[in-house]
Design a protein around this motif. Structure first.
Motif, mmCIF file in Angstrom:
data_model
loop_
_atom_site.group_PDB
_atom_site.id
_atom_site.type_symbol
_atom_site.label_atom_id
_atom_site.label_comp_id
_atom_site.label_asym_id
_atom_site.label_seq_id
_atom_site.Cartn_x
_atom_site.Cartn_y
_atom_site.Cartn_z
ATOM 1 N N LEU A 139 0.816 -1.218 0.000
ATOM 2 C CA LEU A 139 0.000 0.000 0.000
ATOM 3 C C LEU A 139 0.849 1.267 0.000
ATOM 4 C CD1 LEU A 139 -2.883 -0.854 2.501
ATOM 5 C CD2 LEU A 139 -3.049 -0.575 0.040
ATOM 6 N N GLU A 140 2.141 1.131 -0.253
ATOM 7 C CA GLU A 140 3.054 2.264 -0.119
ATOM 8 C C GLU A 140 2.664 3.454 -0.996
ATOM 9 O OE1 GLU A 140 6.940 0.771 -0.844
ATOM 10 O OE2 GLU A 140 7.296 0.252 1.251
ATOM 11 N N ASN A 141 2.162 3.204 -2.188
ATOM 12 C CA ASN A 141 1.913 4.288 -3.136
ATOM 13 C C ASN A 141 0.461 4.751 -3.187
ATOM 14 O OD1 ASN A 141 4.646 4.287 -3.997
ATOM 15 N ND2 ASN A 141 4.216 2.499 -5.295
ATOM 16 N N THR A 142 -0.362 4.293 -2.260
ATOM 17 C CA THR A 142 -1.783 4.624 -2.322
ATOM 18 C C THR A 142 -2.139 5.895 -1.554
ATOM 19 O OG1 THR A 142 -2.233 3.202 -0.425
ATOM 20 C CG2 THR A 142 -2.456 2.215 -2.624
ATOM 21 N N ARG A 143 -1.287 6.346 -0.640
ATOM 22 C CA ARG A 143 -1.498 7.564 0.140
ATOM 23 C C ARG A 143 -2.881 7.578 0.808
ATOM 24 N NH1 ARG A 143 1.376 9.436 -4.283
ATOM 25 N NH2 ARG A 143 -0.472 10.097 -5.413
ATOM 26 N N LEU A 144 -3.230 6.466 1.423
ATOM 27 C CA LEU A 144 -4.502 6.378 2.135
ATOM 28 C C LEU A 144 -4.352 6.912 3.555
ATOM 29 C CD1 LEU A 144 -5.543 2.812 0.986
ATOM 30 C CD2 LEU A 144 -6.622 4.950 0.292
ATOM 31 N N PRO A 145 -5.413 7.471 4.124
ATOM 32 C CA PRO A 145 -5.349 7.934 5.511
ATOM 33 C C PRO A 145 -5.004 6.780 6.466
ATOM 34 C CG PRO A 145 -7.339 8.734 4.427
ATOM 35 C CD PRO A 145 -6.725 7.731 3.510
ATOM 36 N N PRO A 146 -4.389 7.107 7.607
ATOM 37 C CA PRO A 146 -3.953 6.049 8.530
ATOM 38 C C PRO A 146 -5.072 5.114 8.975
ATOM 39 C CG PRO A 146 -2.981 8.151 9.139
ATOM 40 C CD PRO A 146 -3.965 8.445 8.041
ATOM 41 N N GLN A 147 -6.274 5.655 9.229
ATOM 42 C CA GLN A 147 -7.358 4.800 9.708
ATOM 43 C C GLN A 147 -7.825 3.824 8.637
ATOM 44 O OE1 GLN A 147 -7.706 7.929 8.885
ATOM 45 N NE2 GLN A 147 -9.707 8.365 7.952
ATOM 46 N N VAL A 148 -7.621 4.182 7.373
ATOM 47 C CA VAL A 148 -7.949 3.271 6.273
ATOM 48 C C VAL A 148 -6.850 2.229 6.113
ATOM 49 C CG1 VAL A 148 -8.365 3.107 3.793
ATOM 50 C CG2 VAL A 148 -9.325 5.028 5.096
ATOM 51 N N ALA A 149 -5.608 2.678 6.102
ATOM 52 C CA ALA A 149 -4.483 1.763 5.918
ATOM 53 C C ALA A 149 -4.416 0.740 7.043
ATOM 54 C CB ALA A 149 -3.179 2.547 5.837
ATOM 55 N N ARG A 150 -4.759 1.144 8.264
ATOM 56 C CA ARG A 150 -4.713 0.200 9.394
ATOM 57 C C ARG A 150 -5.598 -1.008 9.143
ATOM 58 N NH1 ARG A 150 -4.321 4.793 12.784
ATOM 59 N NH2 ARG A 150 -6.584 4.946 12.967
ATOM 60 N N VAL A 151 -6.742 -0.781 8.527
ATOM 61 C CA VAL A 151 -7.659 -1.893 8.245
ATOM 62 C C VAL A 151 -7.168 -2.709 7.051
ATOM 63 C CG1 VAL A 151 -10.018 -2.517 7.605
ATOM 64 C CG2 VAL A 151 -9.616 -0.636 9.215
ATOM 65 N N LEU A 152 -6.721 -2.033 6.005
ATOM 66 C CA LEU A 152 -6.366 -2.728 4.765
ATOM 67 C C LEU A 152 -5.077 -3.532 4.861
ATOM 68 C CD1 LEU A 152 -7.244 -0.150 1.956
ATOM 69 C CD2 LEU A 152 -8.669 -1.934 2.976
ATOM 70 N N THR A 153 -4.229 -3.232 5.841
ATOM 71 C CA THR A 153 -2.956 -3.948 5.940
ATOM 72 C C THR A 153 -3.030 -5.144 6.878
ATOM 73 O OG1 THR A 153 -2.231 -2.377 7.640
ATOM 74 C CG2 THR A 153 -1.531 -1.960 5.361
ATOM 75 N N ARG A 154 -4.220 -5.453 7.373
ATOM 76 C CA ARG A 154 -4.380 -6.584 8.295
ATOM 77 C C ARG A 154 -5.609 -7.405 7.899
ATOM 78 N NH1 ARG A 154 -1.619 -6.481 12.856
ATOM 79 N NH2 ARG A 154 -3.215 -7.559 14.075
ATOM 80 N N VAL A 155 -5.737 -8.558 8.524
ATOM 81 C CA VAL A 155 -6.978 -9.324 8.412
ATOM 82 C C VAL A 155 -7.657 -9.332 9.771
ATOM 83 C CG1 VAL A 155 -6.253 -10.772 6.483
ATOM 84 C CG2 VAL A 155 -5.764 -11.516 8.831
ATOM 85 N N GLN A 156 -8.958 -9.468 9.747
ATOM 86 C CA GLN A 156 -9.749 -9.532 10.978
ATOM 87 C C GLN A 156 -10.738 -10.680 10.848
ATOM 88 O OE1 GLN A 156 -11.585 -5.809 12.124
ATOM 89 N NE2 GLN A 156 -9.905 -4.598 11.300
#
Length: 232
Positions: A172-189
């Motif tokens: 996700l390095e080049n997507t410049r997503l807000p932190p609260q979005v990246a926190r969800v997208l970089t993990r599984v739940q």
């Protein structure tokens, strides 16, 4: 086994050693890591990535046959469109969108998972299956394999969540997503994959019927899977 340039590469649990591995993409392997994977005898790669993903990071593992089982990614674009429209996404909203993605695996992409099992049933040659991060499309595929082999659900979930210990969020390095979005997208739940299981229950009445009717895994095919892949 640790593959620094594909950190989510790992053996599928409960599966006969040397037959089936799951991973993030194989388009950034360095020479040492490629040799390490080659040493496992990998001959077949099953790739769930969409067209642009495959073009941007083509498999660099030599001597393998790559089969495209394309499931186009939608989640990042959906979220970027919302952000561009001025919507301030919360983590809860991002989780809800991820749940919709997983329901889509059942309701829009089952034909790809049916193809996936067709390859697995054709032979047990050493195989790796992957998407970009090896967490969502790959995570659902891995869960289906384990459930088809009658692995208990708690162990299926443990393998799914192991991604959180393995994956580096460089995808996700080049997507410049807000932190609260990246926190969800970089993990599984658990809530993500549980949404897919809920869709299976709602649409098919249970996993056995989904495996049978949507994926073509009758009793004979599941017995063949156990013969080919089940450890012990």
């Amino acid at each position: 086994m640790l593959i620094p340039s594909a950190t989510n590469f790992r053996r599928l649990p409960h599966v006969r050693p040397g037959t089936l591995f799951r991973s993030d993409h194989l388009g950034a392997l360095d020479a040492d890591d490629a040799r390490q994977i080659q040493g496992l005898g990998i001959r077949r790669v099953l790739d769930f990535r969409g067209a642009e993903e495959r073009t941007a990071a083509a498999c660099v593992l030599p001597g393998v046959q790559v089969h495209s089982l394309a499931i186009e990614p939608t989640i990042v674009q959906v979220l970027k469109d919302l952000l561009d429209a001025g919507h301030e996404l919360t983590e809860a909203e991002v989780v809800a969108h991820m749940q919709d993605t997983y329901r889509g695996f059942v309701r829009r992409s089952s034909h790809r998972f049916r193809e996936f099992f067709g390859h697995l049933l054709a032979s047990s040659e050493p195989t790796v299956f992957h998407c970009t991060a090896g967490k969502d499309r790959t995570g659902f595929a891995a869960a289906l394999v384990l459930l088809a082999l009658d692995v208990p659900m708690d162990e299926v979930m443990a393998d799914y969540l192991l991604t959180n210990e393995r994956l580096k969020p460089a995808f996700l390095e080049n997507t410049r997503l807000p932190p609260q979005v990246a926190r969800v997208l970089t993990r599984v739940q658990p809530e993500f994959i549980e949404a897919s299981f809920e869709a299976v229950q709602q649409d098919f009445g249970g996993m056995d019927r989904y495996l049978r009717e949507a994926l073509g895994l009758e009793a004979a095919q599941r017995a063949r899977l156990r013969e080919l892949y089940l450890d012990g």
